[in-house]
Design a protein around this motif. Structure first.
Motif, PDB file in Angstrom:
ATOM      1  N   LYS A 182    -109.116 -57.243 -21.698  1.00 48.63           N
ATOM      2  CA  LYS A 182    -110.340 -57.620 -20.993  1.00 48.63           C
ATOM      3  C   LYS A 182    -109.972 -57.882 -19.537  1.00 48.63           C
ATOM      4  CE  LYS A 182    -112.472 -59.406 -25.086  1.00 48.63           C
ATOM      5  NZ  LYS A 182    -112.917 -60.550 -25.843  1.00 48.63           N
ATOM      6  N   TRP A 183    -110.306 -56.940 -18.690  1.00 46.11           N
ATOM      7  CA  TRP A 183    -109.933 -56.995 -17.284  1.00 46.11           C
ATOM      8  C   TRP A 183    -110.930 -57.820 -16.485  1.00 46.11           C
ATOM      9  CZ3 TRP A 183    -105.334 -55.117 -15.854  1.00 46.11           C
ATOM     10  CH2 TRP A 183    -104.709 -54.233 -16.733  1.00 46.11           C
ATOM     11  N   PHE A 184    -110.427 -58.512 -15.469  1.00 43.73           N
ATOM     12  CA  PHE A 184    -111.307 -59.250 -14.568  1.00 43.73           C
ATOM     13  C   PHE A 184    -110.738 -59.225 -13.157  1.00 43.73           C
ATOM     14  CE2 PHE A 184    -108.327 -62.339 -16.204  1.00 43.73           C
ATOM     15  CZ  PHE A 184    -108.007 -63.115 -15.113  1.00 43.73           C
ATOM     16  N   LYS A 185    -111.633 -59.423 -12.198  1.00 42.98           N
ATOM     17  CA  LYS A 185    -111.258 -59.514 -10.788  1.00 42.98           C
ATOM     18  C   LYS A 185    -111.539 -60.923 -10.301  1.00 42.98           C
ATOM     19  CE  LYS A 185    -113.733 -55.846  -9.436  1.00 42.98           C
ATOM     20  NZ  LYS A 185    -114.317 -54.853  -8.527  1.00 42.98           N
ATOM     21  N   SER A 186    -110.902 -61.295  -9.235  1.00 42.37           N
ATOM     22  CA  SER A 186    -111.153 -62.580  -8.613  1.00 42.37           C
ATOM     23  C   SER A 186    -112.593 -62.658  -8.138  1.00 42.37           C
ATOM     24  CB  SER A 186    -110.212 -62.776  -7.427  1.00 42.37           C
ATOM     25  OG  SER A 186    -110.618 -63.886  -6.655  1.00 42.37           O
ATOM     26  N   SER A 187    -113.155 -63.828  -8.220  1.00 41.80           N
ATOM     27  CA  SER A 187    -114.511 -64.025  -7.693  1.00 41.80           C
ATOM     28  C   SER A 187    -114.532 -63.894  -6.178  1.00 41.80           C
ATOM     29  CB  SER A 187    -115.043 -65.402  -8.106  1.00 41.80           C
ATOM     30  OG  SER A 187    -114.186 -66.419  -7.605  1.00 41.80           O
ATOM     31  N   TYR A 188    -113.385 -63.951  -5.532  1.00 46.89           N
ATOM     32  CA  TYR A 188    -113.299 -63.786  -4.079  1.00 46.89           C
ATOM     33  C   TYR A 188    -113.355 -62.320  -3.658  1.00 46.89           C
ATOM     34  CZ  TYR A 188    -111.850 -68.650  -3.867  1.00 46.89           C
ATOM     35  OH  TYR A 188    -111.814 -70.007  -3.965  1.00 46.89           O
TER      36      TYR A 188
END
Length: 67
Positions: A6-12
């Motif tokens: 489950k990939w995610f990116k920074s909220s920034y």
């Protein structure tokens, strides 16, 4: 393997496009997981996999502008 992560990116990162994505393997905790890193623009490309200590050192240095 990539479909199970489950990939995610920074909220920034917003929609800038120059981002990395991060995924943890199926370990019980982040402290024992392998951290997988990929280029968000090339999700089928190569992965970099590191242990939690290496990831913590990287993020600590990045957070404090060490580069």
């Amino acid at each position: 393997m990539r479909t199970a992560l489950k990939w995610f990116k920074s909220s920034y990162s917003a929609d800038q496009g120059n981002c990395i994505e991060v995924a943890y393997d199926d370990a019980d905790t982040v402290a024992t997981a392998t951290i997988h890193i990929r280029d968000s623009k090339n999700p089928t490309g190569p992965l970099l996999s590191v242990n939690p200590a290496a990831w913590a050192a990287f993020t600590r240095r990045a957070r404090h502008g060490a580069w």
